[in-house]
Motif scaffolding. Structure first.
Motif, PDB file in Angstrom:
ATOM      1  N   ALA A  93      -7.799   7.558   5.468  1.00 16.41           N
ATOM      2  CA  ALA A  93      -7.827   6.326   4.676  1.00 16.41           C
ATOM      3  C   ALA A  93      -7.501   6.667   3.223  1.00 16.41           C
ATOM      4  CB  ALA A  93      -9.198   5.666   4.754  1.00 16.41           C
ATOM      5  N   ALA A  94      -6.804   5.739   2.558  1.00 10.38           N
ATOM      6  CA  ALA A  94      -6.485   5.896   1.134  1.00 10.38           C
ATOM      7  C   ALA A  94      -6.291   4.514   0.519  1.00 10.38           C
ATOM      8  CB  ALA A  94      -5.223   6.731   0.944  1.00 10.38           C
ATOM      9  N   VAL A  95      -6.538   4.433  -0.793  1.00 13.14           N
ATOM     10  CA  VAL A  95      -6.327   3.201  -1.551  1.00 13.14           C
ATOM     11  C   VAL A  95      -5.378   3.531  -2.690  1.00 13.14           C
ATOM     12  CG1 VAL A  95      -7.396   1.413  -2.963  1.00 13.14           C
ATOM     13  CG2 VAL A  95      -8.613   2.323  -0.986  1.00 13.14           C
ATOM     14  N   GLU A  96      -4.264   2.801  -2.769  1.00 14.74           N
ATOM     15  CA  GLU A  96      -3.254   3.048  -3.789  1.00 14.74           C
ATOM     16  C   GLU A  96      -3.478   2.106  -4.968  1.00 14.74           C
ATOM     17  OE1 GLU A  96       1.514   3.940  -3.937  1.00 14.74           O
ATOM     18  OE2 GLU A  96       0.614   3.143  -2.110  1.00 14.74           O
ATOM     19  N   ILE A  97      -3.579   2.696  -6.164  1.00 17.59           N
ATOM     20  CA  ILE A  97      -3.913   1.957  -7.380  1.00 17.59           C
ATOM     21  C   ILE A  97      -2.816   2.193  -8.421  1.00 17.59           C
ATOM     22  CG2 ILE A  97      -5.632   1.695  -9.205  1.00 17.59           C
ATOM     23  CD1 ILE A  97      -7.597   3.099  -7.153  1.00 17.59           C
ATOM     24  N   PRO A  98      -2.298   1.137  -9.050  1.00 16.96           N
ATOM     25  CA  PRO A  98      -1.226   1.320 -10.041  1.00 16.96           C
ATOM     26  C   PRO A  98      -1.739   1.980 -11.327  1.00 16.96           C
ATOM     27  CG  PRO A  98      -1.888  -0.970  -9.971  1.00 16.96           C
ATOM     28  CD  PRO A  98      -2.634  -0.279  -8.868  1.00 16.96           C
ATOM     29  N   LEU A  99      -0.911   2.854 -11.889  1.00 20.30           N
ATOM     30  CA  LEU A  99      -1.204   3.483 -13.178  1.00 20.30           C
ATOM     31  C   LEU A  99      -0.309   2.932 -14.280  1.00 20.30           C
ATOM     32  CD1 LEU A  99      -1.644   7.200 -12.090  1.00 20.30           C
ATOM     33  CD2 LEU A  99      -3.426   5.511 -12.548  1.00 20.30           C
ATOM     34  N   THR A 100       0.728   2.195 -13.906  1.00 19.76           N
ATOM     35  CA  THR A 100       1.629   1.591 -14.882  1.00 19.76           C
ATOM     36  C   THR A 100       1.411   0.085 -14.904  1.00 19.76           C
ATOM     37  OG1 THR A 100       3.349   1.485 -13.180  1.00 19.76           O
ATOM     38  CG2 THR A 100       3.425   3.350 -14.702  1.00 19.76           C
ATOM     39  N   SER A 101       1.665  -0.501 -16.041  1.00 23.61           N
ATOM     40  CA  SER A 101       1.571  -1.958 -16.152  1.00 23.61           C
ATOM     41  C   SER A 101       2.974  -2.517 -16.296  1.00 23.61           C
ATOM     42  CB  SER A 101       0.701  -2.338 -17.352  1.00 23.61           C
ATOM     43  OG  SER A 101       1.286  -1.836 -18.532  1.00 23.61           O
ATOM     44  N   GLY A 102       3.084  -3.798 -16.344  1.00 22.11           N
ATOM     45  CA  GLY A 102       4.397  -4.425 -16.485  1.00 22.11           C
ATOM     46  C   GLY A 102       4.840  -5.026 -15.170  1.00 22.11           C
ATOM     47  N   THR A 103       6.045  -4.698 -14.759  1.00 22.88           N
ATOM     48  CA  THR A 103       6.620  -5.269 -13.542  1.00 22.88           C
ATOM     49  C   THR A 103       5.765  -4.941 -12.332  1.00 22.88           C
ATOM     50  OG1 THR A 103       8.810  -4.954 -14.485  1.00 22.88           O
ATOM     51  CG2 THR A 103       8.705  -5.414 -12.139  1.00 22.88           C
ATOM     52  N   ARG A 104       5.429  -5.961 -11.570  1.00 24.59           N
ATOM     53  CA  ARG A 104       4.655  -5.762 -10.341  1.00 24.59           C
ATOM     54  C   ARG A 104       5.606  -5.749  -9.161  1.00 24.59           C
ATOM     55  NH1 ARG A 104      -0.816  -9.126 -10.340  1.00 24.59           N
ATOM     56  NH2 ARG A 104      -0.783  -8.172  -8.305  1.00 24.59           N
ATOM     57  N   ASP A 105       5.285  -4.935  -8.186  1.00 23.64           N
ATOM     58  CA  ASP A 105       6.078  -4.938  -6.968  1.00 23.64           C
ATOM     59  C   ASP A 105       5.265  -5.550  -5.836  1.00 23.64           C
ATOM     60  OD1 ASP A 105       4.323  -2.852  -6.545  1.00 23.64           O
ATOM     61  OD2 ASP A 105       5.820  -1.478  -5.778  1.00 23.64           O
ATOM     62  N   MET A 106       5.856  -5.634  -4.667  1.00 22.66           N
ATOM     63  CA  MET A 106       5.205  -6.277  -3.521  1.00 22.66           C
ATOM     64  C   MET A 106       3.914  -5.574  -3.126  1.00 22.66           C
ATOM     65  SD  MET A 106       8.477  -7.161  -1.141  1.00 22.66           S
ATOM     66  CE  MET A 106       7.448  -7.698   0.203  1.00 22.66           C
ATOM     67  N   GLN A 107       3.804  -4.293  -3.457  1.00 17.96           N
ATOM     68  CA  GLN A 107       2.645  -3.505  -3.039  1.00 17.96           C
ATOM     69  C   GLN A 107       1.843  -3.042  -4.246  1.00 17.96           C
ATOM     70  OE1 GLN A 107       3.911  -0.546  -0.069  1.00 17.96           O
ATOM     71  NE2 GLN A 107       5.909  -1.476  -0.314  1.00 17.96           N
ATOM     72  N   HIS A 108       1.483  -3.950  -5.103  1.00 21.21           N
ATOM     73  CA  HIS A 108       0.792  -3.597  -6.336  1.00 21.21           C
ATOM     74  C   HIS A 108      -0.465  -2.769  -6.038  1.00 21.21           C
ATOM     75  CE1 HIS A 108       0.318  -3.866 -10.588  1.00 21.21           C
ATOM     76  NE2 HIS A 108      -0.879  -4.407 -10.482  1.00 21.21           N
ATOM     77  N   TYR A 109      -1.277  -3.213  -5.120  1.00 20.81           N
ATOM     78  CA  TYR A 109      -2.412  -2.459  -4.585  1.00 20.81           C
ATOM     79  C   TYR A 109      -2.190  -2.344  -3.086  1.00 20.81           C
ATOM     80  CZ  TYR A 109      -4.911  -3.126  -8.952  1.00 20.81           C
ATOM     81  OH  TYR A 109      -5.280  -3.102 -10.265  1.00 20.81           O
ATOM     82  N   ARG A 110      -2.639  -1.214  -2.499  1.00 19.07           N
ATOM     83  CA  ARG A 110      -2.406  -1.044  -1.063  1.00 19.07           C
ATOM     84  C   ARG A 110      -3.500  -0.164  -0.472  1.00 19.07           C
ATOM     85  NH1 ARG A 110       3.248   1.368   1.148  1.00 19.07           N
ATOM     86  NH2 ARG A 110       2.904   2.827  -0.533  1.00 19.07           N
ATOM     87  N   ALA A 111      -4.001  -0.551   0.689  1.00 24.05           N
ATOM     88  CA  ALA A 111      -4.939   0.270   1.464  1.00 24.05           C
ATOM     89  C   ALA A 111      -4.211   0.751   2.717  1.00 24.05           C
ATOM     90  CB  ALA A 111      -6.166  -0.541   1.851  1.00 24.05           C
ATOM     91  N   THR A 112      -4.404   2.020   3.033  1.00 27.86           N
ATOM     92  CA  THR A 112      -3.752   2.609   4.196  1.00 27.86           C
ATOM     93  C   THR A 112      -4.803   3.240   5.096  1.00 27.86           C
ATOM     94  OG1 THR A 112      -1.792   3.122   2.876  1.00 27.86           O
ATOM     95  CG2 THR A 112      -2.029   4.296   4.950  1.00 27.86           C
ATOM     96  N   LEU A 113      -4.735   2.914   6.382  1.00 27.25           N
ATOM     97  CA  LEU A 113      -5.593   3.509   7.398  1.00 27.25           C
ATOM     98  C   LEU A 113      -4.696   4.077   8.493  1.00 27.25           C
ATOM     99  CD1 LEU A 113      -8.173   0.612   7.837  1.00 27.25           C
ATOM    100  CD2 LEU A 113      -8.478   2.681   6.489  1.00 27.25           C
TER     101      LEU A 113
END
Length: 119
Positions: A93-113
């Motif tokens: 399991a992992a949680v992806e967190i953005p470190l940059t601001s500005g333009t957002r993409d479709m996967q701004h935050y993401r959890a993976t199992l």
């Protein structure tokens, strides 16, 4: 582990981008069961596509060919873990967190199992 590359479209419809994904994990107390991990994922869009005017991209999930995305950087950190039940089965399991601001993409935050079963 590190994965670095460049994805380019064969037509101008898809966006072109550099990517770099660094993965670090360790075996706690050499027990071969619990593995904390951290990943650092970077995407840089060198050119926009011409397929859709959505103002966002799909990074490693889908190249949707969005216009006005060229020059955008996306940097994310993903802390997580892997638990190995046996030689044949493990869960991660992992949680992806953005470190940059500005333009957002479709996967701004993401959890993976995931669950891996070797046969």
């Amino acid at each position: 582990m590190d994965t670095f590359g460049y994805s380019f479209g064969t037509t101008s419809q898809r966006s072109d981008y550099f990517y770099n994904s660094i993965h670090l994990s360790w075996d706690v107390m050499n027990r071969h069961t619990f593995f904390p991990l951290v990943e650092l994922n970077w995407f840089y869009y060198s050119s926009s596509g011409t397929a859709r005017n959505l103002g966002t991209e799909g990074r490693d999930l889908a190249n949707i060919g969005s216009t006005d995305i060229g020059g955008s950087n996306f940097l994310h950190v993903a802390p997580g873990f892997r638990y190995q039940f046996s030689q044949r089965a493990s869960f991660g399991a992992a949680v992806e967190i953005p470190l940059t601001s500005g333009t957002r993409d479709m996967q701004h935050y993401r959890a993976t199992l995931d669950f891996i079963w070797r046969y």
